[in-house]
Motif scaffolding. Structure first.
Motif, PDB file in Angstrom:
ATOM      1  N   ALA A   6       0.924  -1.232   0.134  1.00 60.64           N
ATOM      2  CA  ALA A   6       0.089  -0.038  -0.008  1.00 60.64           C
ATOM      3  C   ALA A   6       1.008   1.302  -0.116  1.00 60.64           C
ATOM      4  O   ALA A   6       1.958   1.153   0.606  1.00 60.64           O
ATOM      5  CB  ALA A   6      -0.928  -0.072   1.172  1.00 60.64           C
ATOM      6  N   TRP A   7       0.299   2.563  -0.557  1.00 59.25           N
ATOM      7  CA  TRP A   7       1.092   3.477  -0.586  1.00 59.25           C
ATOM      8  C   TRP A   7       0.152   4.808  -0.688  1.00 59.25           C
ATOM      9  O   TRP A   7      -0.841   4.613  -1.167  1.00 59.25           O
ATOM     10  CB  TRP A   7       1.988   3.415  -1.796  1.00 59.25           C
ATOM     11  N   TYR A   8       0.723   5.905  -0.392  1.00 61.53           N
ATOM     12  CA  TYR A   8       0.096   7.213  -0.545  1.00 61.53           C
ATOM     13  C   TYR A   8       0.141   7.502  -1.998  1.00 61.53           C
ATOM     14  O   TYR A   8       1.182   7.281  -2.817  1.00 61.53           O
ATOM     15  CB  TYR A   8       0.677   8.429   0.092  1.00 61.53           C
ATOM     16  N   MET A   9      -0.981   7.902  -2.686  1.00 60.64           N
ATOM     17  CA  MET A   9      -1.359   8.245  -3.890  1.00 60.64           C
ATOM     18  C   MET A   9      -0.747   9.568  -4.587  1.00 60.64           C
ATOM     19  O   MET A   9      -0.867  10.788  -3.742  1.00 60.64           O
ATOM     20  CB  MET A   9      -2.674   7.995  -4.459  1.00 60.64           C
ATOM     21  N   ASP A  10      -0.317   9.674  -5.645  1.00 56.66           N
ATOM     22  CA  ASP A  10      -0.094  10.970  -6.328  1.00 56.66           C
ATOM     23  C   ASP A  10      -1.627  11.658  -6.534  1.00 56.66           C
ATOM     24  O   ASP A  10      -2.337  11.145  -6.494  1.00 56.66           O
ATOM     25  CB  ASP A  10       0.723  11.096  -7.519  1.00 56.66           C
ATOM     26  N   GLU A  11      -1.340  12.840  -7.188  1.00 59.06           N
ATOM     27  CA  GLU A  11      -2.716  13.634  -7.529  1.00 59.06           C
ATOM     28  C   GLU A  11      -3.197  13.687  -8.834  1.00 59.06           C
ATOM     29  O   GLU A  11      -3.934  14.094  -9.479  1.00 59.06           O
ATOM     30  CB  GLU A  11      -2.420  15.182  -7.119  1.00 59.06           C
ATOM     31  N   SER A  12      -2.388  12.733  -9.695  1.00 63.98           N
ATOM     32  CA  SER A  12      -2.694  12.580 -11.224  1.00 63.98           C
ATOM     33  C   SER A  12      -4.223  12.180 -11.302  1.00 63.98           C
ATOM     34  O   SER A  12      -4.811  11.169 -10.575  1.00 63.98           O
ATOM     35  CB  SER A  12      -1.722  11.568 -11.697  1.00 63.98           C
ATOM     36  N   THR A  13      -4.846  12.617 -12.354  1.00 66.39           N
ATOM     37  CA  THR A  13      -6.135  12.173 -12.745  1.00 66.39           C
ATOM     38  C   THR A  13      -6.128  11.402 -14.078  1.00 66.39           C
ATOM     39  O   THR A  13      -7.004  11.058 -14.773  1.00 66.39           O
ATOM     40  CB  THR A  13      -7.213  13.358 -13.053  1.00 66.39           C
ATOM     41  N   GLU A  14      -4.805  10.882 -14.422  1.00 65.72           N
ATOM     42  CA  GLU A  14      -4.621  10.007 -15.597  1.00 65.72           C
ATOM     43  C   GLU A  14      -5.214   8.474 -15.141  1.00 65.72           C
ATOM     44  O   GLU A  14      -6.021   8.445 -14.243  1.00 65.72           O
ATOM     45  CB  GLU A  14      -3.229   9.806 -15.690  1.00 65.72           C
ATOM     46  N   ASP A  15      -5.293   7.705 -15.992  1.00 61.34           N
ATOM     47  CA  ASP A  15      -5.785   6.314 -16.014  1.00 61.34           C
ATOM     48  C   ASP A  15      -5.830   5.736 -14.654  1.00 61.34           C
ATOM     49  O   ASP A  15      -4.690   5.637 -14.145  1.00 61.34           O
ATOM     50  CB  ASP A  15      -5.347   5.359 -16.863  1.00 61.34           C
ATOM     51  N   PRO A  16      -6.969   5.496 -13.882  1.00 62.25           N
ATOM     52  CA  PRO A  16      -6.739   5.062 -12.585  1.00 62.25           C
ATOM     53  C   PRO A  16      -6.032   3.579 -12.420  1.00 62.25           C
ATOM     54  O   PRO A  16      -5.971   3.125 -11.263  1.00 62.25           O
ATOM     55  CB  PRO A  16      -8.240   5.248 -12.144  1.00 62.25           C
ATOM     56  N   ARG A  17      -5.893   2.939 -13.505  1.00 67.40           N
ATOM     57  CA  ARG A  17      -5.574   1.464 -13.750  1.00 67.40           C
ATOM     58  C   ARG A  17      -4.090   1.625 -13.415  1.00 67.40           C
ATOM     59  O   ARG A  17      -3.595   0.457 -13.147  1.00 67.40           O
ATOM     60  CB  ARG A  17      -5.884   0.968 -14.750  1.00 67.40           C
ATOM     61  N   GLN A  18      -3.396   2.901 -13.332  1.00 65.94           N
ATOM     62  CA  GLN A  18      -1.972   2.773 -13.196  1.00 65.94           C
ATOM     63  C   GLN A  18      -1.786   3.010 -11.766  1.00 65.94           C
ATOM     64  O   GLN A  18      -2.635   3.110 -10.956  1.00 65.94           O
ATOM     65  CB  GLN A  18      -1.213   4.342 -13.915  1.00 65.94           C
TER      66      GLN A  18
END
Length: 180
Positions: A6-18
């Motif tokens: 598990a990890w903290y996510m970036d703020e990207s709105t790109e493909d959620p499958r990445q």
């Protein structure tokens, strides 16, 4: 056996499958997940039908209902539309229990400070998300998972999209975070 990642996510709105890891990555430990009410088990998915460990967990927690869902473009009608629905931030009035029997997928959960944590679920991973936690679900780039869904009593499929802070269960969940 591998342990949950598990990890903290970036703020990207790109493909959620990445994977959407921060750079540098900020891992989240099992203890940190427990602190927000997420429970985890690593089980033997190849023997799920007769696994005494799974049976024990079901009995101890009252998980009386079970079904299995294949999530793949060829197996789930309206696949892309369903994924969009699953990825909407929401909560449930009951715990959400998922056991990955094959494939891979992500659960995203909010931490105490409203930051997204991404949980990579792979074969053998079982988690419980507490009632009232904001979360969402998506596939990874493989577009396949087979998951067991467990419930206490009859299944409840209703999701309440954010904002849903008016529900008592949400307030109970937020209060529980203050105690931990």
């Amino acid at each position: 056996m591998s342990v949950l990642e598990a990890w903290y996510m970036d703020e990207s709105t790109e493909d959620p499958r990445q994977c959407h890891k921060l750079n540098p990555n900020q891992p989240v430990s099992l203890q940190e997940l427990r602190d927000i009410g997420v429970c985890y088990w690593k089980l033997k998915a190849d023997i799920y039908e007769n696994d005494p460990e799974l049976q024990k967990i079901r009995e101890e927690n009252g998980y009386s209902y079970m079904d299995i869902i294949d999530i793949h473009p060829d197996k789930l009608p309206n696949y892309e539309e369903k994924l969009k629905t699953f990825y909407e931030e929401h909560l449930h009035l009951d715990d959400e229990i998922r056991y990955i029997l094959d494939g891979r997928a992500y659960f995203d959960v909010r931490d105490k400070n409203d930051r997204w944590i991404r949980i990579l679920m792979t074969k053998g991973d079982m988690i419980t998300l507490p009632a009232g936690i904001y979360h969402r679900f998506t596939m990874d780039e493989t577009n396949y998972t087979k998951a067991m869904r467990l419930f206490v009593g009859e299944p409840v499929w209703k999701a309440y999209n954010r904002p849903a802070d008016h529900f008592d269960i949400r307030q109970q969940y937020v209060d529980s975070l203050k105690c931990s």
